[in-house]
Write an enzyme that holds these catalytic residues in place. Structure first.
Site, PDB file in Angstrom:
ATOM      1  N   TRP B 100       0.822  -1.208   0.000  1.00  0.00           N
ATOM      2  CA  TRP B 100       0.000   0.000   0.000  1.00  0.00           C
ATOM      3  C   TRP B 100       0.850   1.249   0.000  1.00  0.00           C
ATOM      4  CZ3 TRP B 100      -4.118  -1.585  -1.965  1.00  0.00           C
ATOM      5  CH2 TRP B 100      -4.628  -2.849  -1.644  1.00  0.00           C
ATOM      6  N   ASP B 167      -1.729   6.612   6.387  1.00  0.00           N
ATOM      7  CA  ASP B 167      -2.737   5.640   5.962  1.00  0.00           C
ATOM      8  C   ASP B 167      -2.950   4.678   7.133  1.00  0.00           C
ATOM      9  OD1 ASP B 167      -4.222   3.560   4.930  1.00  0.00           O
ATOM     10  OD2 ASP B 167      -2.848   3.096   3.279  1.00  0.00           O
ATOM     11  N   LYS B 191     -12.297  -2.112   7.623  1.00  0.00           N
ATOM     12  CA  LYS B 191     -11.629  -2.982   8.583  1.00  0.00           C
ATOM     13  C   LYS B 191     -12.242  -2.716   9.971  1.00  0.00           C
ATOM     14  CE  LYS B 191      -8.126  -2.909   5.310  1.00  0.00           C
ATOM     15  NZ  LYS B 191      -8.344  -3.914   4.288  1.00  0.00           N
TER      16      LYS B 191
HETATM   17  C1  PLP Z   1      -3.235  -0.231   4.597  1.00  0.00           C
HETATM   18  C2  PLP Z   1      -4.120  -0.174   3.401  1.00  0.00           C
HETATM   19  N1  PLP Z   1      -4.090   0.905   2.603  1.00  0.00           N
HETATM   20  C3  PLP Z   1      -4.864   1.003   1.502  1.00  0.00           C
HETATM   21  C4  PLP Z   1      -5.711  -0.002   1.130  1.00  0.00           C
HETATM   22  C5  PLP Z   1      -6.548   0.157  -0.101  1.00  0.00           C
HETATM   23  O1  PLP Z   1      -7.844   0.430   0.302  1.00  0.00           O
HETATM   24  P1  PLP Z   1      -9.037   0.542  -0.741  1.00  0.00           P
HETATM   25  O2  PLP Z   1      -9.232  -0.815  -1.302  1.00  0.00           O
HETATM   26  O3  PLP Z   1     -10.180   1.005   0.092  1.00  0.00           O
HETATM   27  O4  PLP Z   1      -8.647   1.525  -1.769  1.00  0.00           O
HETATM   28  C6  PLP Z   1      -5.780  -1.148   1.931  1.00  0.00           C
HETATM   29  C7  PLP Z   1      -6.715  -2.236   1.537  1.00  0.00           C
HETATM   30  O5  PLP Z   1      -6.765  -3.276   2.131  1.00  0.00           O
HETATM   31  C8  PLP Z   1      -4.975  -1.230   3.080  1.00  0.00           C
HETATM   32  O6  PLP Z   1      -5.009  -2.308   3.859  1.00  0.00           O
HETATM   33 MG    MG Z   2       0.732  -3.846   3.026  1.00  0.00          MG
END
Ligand code: PLP
Ligand code: MG
Ligand code: PLP
Ligand code: MG
Ligand code: MG
Ligand code: MG
Lengths: 355, 355
Positions: B100, B167, B191
């Protein structure tokens, strides 16, 4: 008691959709999990997403014609931006028929030259401009098929060889059009398709790939197409409810059957608006009237308090007009039964009798 | 039978949230309308939205400290983009601790120079880099507090005077931090907060307004702040379910109480992973382990089929590791009860006994 819901969106959905959703929130198909807690990578959700995408294309008659359907987030407002981000290289033509068209124009201007081919702003958008020319050298032509706030609808599409991009948020799946005439169709779900929180985007793939700017992943139609609308976590519940609504539409006979019912509902209400001396329609020409959103005003404002009390007591919800129009707006989306329109008409007649 | 749901997200939510939602989908608070059909401009929904925004700030201890909360669409992936669109004028520093973070870096590069202050990519992100310097002249520093895929967590925040953007998708509301150290916090709801389809964004207002580019309306934090998170139609149901989950968290005693429960759950599982010769943890240093997502592998791959059958028969769902790590991942978000972890530990011990 269940209300007669004339809300402009989010709005009424079929009762069976509410019932199935309510069950699935507790337990989806007996799997021991709520539909809200299943992974978007589970076979259950992939099936929901694929069903929804297929049903959307099926209803529009666009299978095997080079089109794909996406269920994205961000609402139609995000599409104002994505459409121009992905398609606007030099200039684009926009038809300005209301608040939403104007907002689409505003976002497009960040990405290139915008030619407003016509606008009905001079008359508070109470009509659809008809005599305009679309320059042949624009990247695309953008229009709004139904103007939710003002209650007008485009009945015919202009002839043009450039890709036609259309915001169908408030009348998609409500009437038959030759959808293969469009390059890009988008619609927030929250009228004829589902709850708020997802947006249907139908793209003719060959119109993509023609701009030179780099597009952020989340705004790039190609990225979403490559990932089958699962580039990131989709709005699971909103897609599920949309799928249920598209299934319901199929059971009802699809767009053609729905169009007849919608005509009957609109006919009933507009006839009363015209006949009843207490009310007048907002839209200047009858031919521009929207079957989805009927806008009307009182001819005698002193009756307002009484009329408002009457329709509320009859169990009607969401009838107030948008502040930029005033008066009343009866939104009669696919899921609104004819009986609800009859209740409104009865109240209008009762108001006339007791005025 | 209700599953023990270790899904990484969308994931388990509190049972009372499922039950309240199921009822509200049929009839919201007895008003004769489904929560899915109420207008976002109705007093009912404005109350839901304001409750959700207030509860989010309350839980984080950020009321009256110059912060505002938004519930947007697009997921955390949209925030990779919006954060840089709104904040990146010249250069920004990113800590790369996983998939991510890497995606966040990719989007930011479209808007300016990105300095990757450290990365654990060399070791498939199985640790959190600790010795790095944040240049004092960057526009902001970006980090991922919990790496959902790899099962690592940032335990301490680096000292810096630049705005910290974080994030927190997979560990928000799970542990106490000094949240006033952050300039921008974002988290996909799916989550610890709700279903997929909405994203919490918490902004310290004074970090905005410092970039010179023009920002499209839907990507502009200021536009959303000015409209109290109602610039366009919000994802009504997702915000409602998030509000219910934040209310549940309050009833449970808030973040501090939840942190204790989360520590107990993580303690139980990690102790077993370490003790049981059949399993080994994926994360290199115990101090980097995430209480939210425990990643582990078999020491003997020949047991795989049998172990997989065993946990499935025990009613466990969502235990497969992400393809970039393999093995298993037990996601233990706020709503997962300790009993579910005990069921998993029992299965692990049974697997050991019968291996
Ligand atoms: C830490 C983290 N950031 C970003 C995301 C991406 O999120 P989204 O699918 O809502 O764009 C996730 C998805 O699991 C995540 O765990
Ligand atoms: Mg990760
Ligand atoms: C025709 C039309 N376009 C666009 C929009 C904006 O949609 P959203 O709120 O999903 O961004 C609306 C909302 O009612 C609409 O009616
Ligand atoms: Mg309009
Ligand atoms: Mg009349
Ligand atoms: Mg071990």
């Amino acid at each position: 008691m269940k209300k007669h819901n004339f809300s402009p969106g989010p709005c009424i959905l079929p009762q069976q959709v509410f019932e199935k959703t309510s069950k699935a929130v507790l337990d989806y198909n007996g799997i021991g999990l709520s539909v809200m807690e299943i992974s978007h990578r589970s076979k259950e959700f992939i099936e929901i997403m694929e069903n929804a995408r297929t049903l959307a294309l099926e209803h529009l008659g666009l299978e095997n014609k080079g089109y794909k359907a996406l269920f994205l987030q961000g609402g139609a407002s995000m599409q104002f931006l994505m459409a121009s981000y992905n398609l606007l290289e030099k200039k684009a033509a926009y038809l300005n028929t209301g608040t939403w068209s104007s907002k689409a124009v505003k976002e497009a201007k960040l990405f290139g030259e915008v030619i407003e081919v016509a606008s009905s702003k001079d008359a508070n958008f109470n009509y659809i401009p008809k005599d305009y020319t679309i320059p042949p050298d624009v990247d695309y032509f953008h229009c709004t098929s139904n103007n939710t706030i003002f209650g007008t609808q485009l009945k015919t599409l202009p002839q043009t060889d450039v890709p036609v991009v259309c915001d169908m948020s408030s009348d998609i799946f409500s009437r038959n059009l030759d959808f293969s005439k469009f390059g890009l169709i988008y619609a927030g779900a929250q009228k004829n398709m589902g709850p708020s929180g997802t947006t249907l985007v139908v793209i003719k793939e060959d119109i993509l790939g023609k701009v030179s700017r780099s597009i952020p992943s989340m705004l790039d139609y190609k990225v979403h197409l490559d990932k089958d609308s699962m580039f990131n976590t989709p709005p699971v519940l909103a897609v599920y409810v949309s799928m249920l609504t598209l299934e319901w539409l199929k059971e009802k006979g699809g767009i053609s059957a729905m169009e007849k019912i919608n005509e009957a509902k609109a006919g009933l209400l507009y006839t009363e608006i015209d006949r009843n001396p207490l009310f007048k329609g907002f839209v200047a020409q009858k031919g521009d009237r929207s079957p989805m959103n009927a806008t009307f005003n009182l001819t005698d404002e002193s009756v307002k308090e009484k009329f408002d009390t009457m329709w509320k007591e009859a169990g009607i919800n969401g009838l107030n007009g948008h502040r930029s129009v005033g008066g009343y707006r009866a939104s009669m989306y696919n899921a609104l039964p004819l009986e609800s329109v009859q209740v409104l008409v009865d109240v209008m007649q009762e108001a006339e009798r007791t005025a």
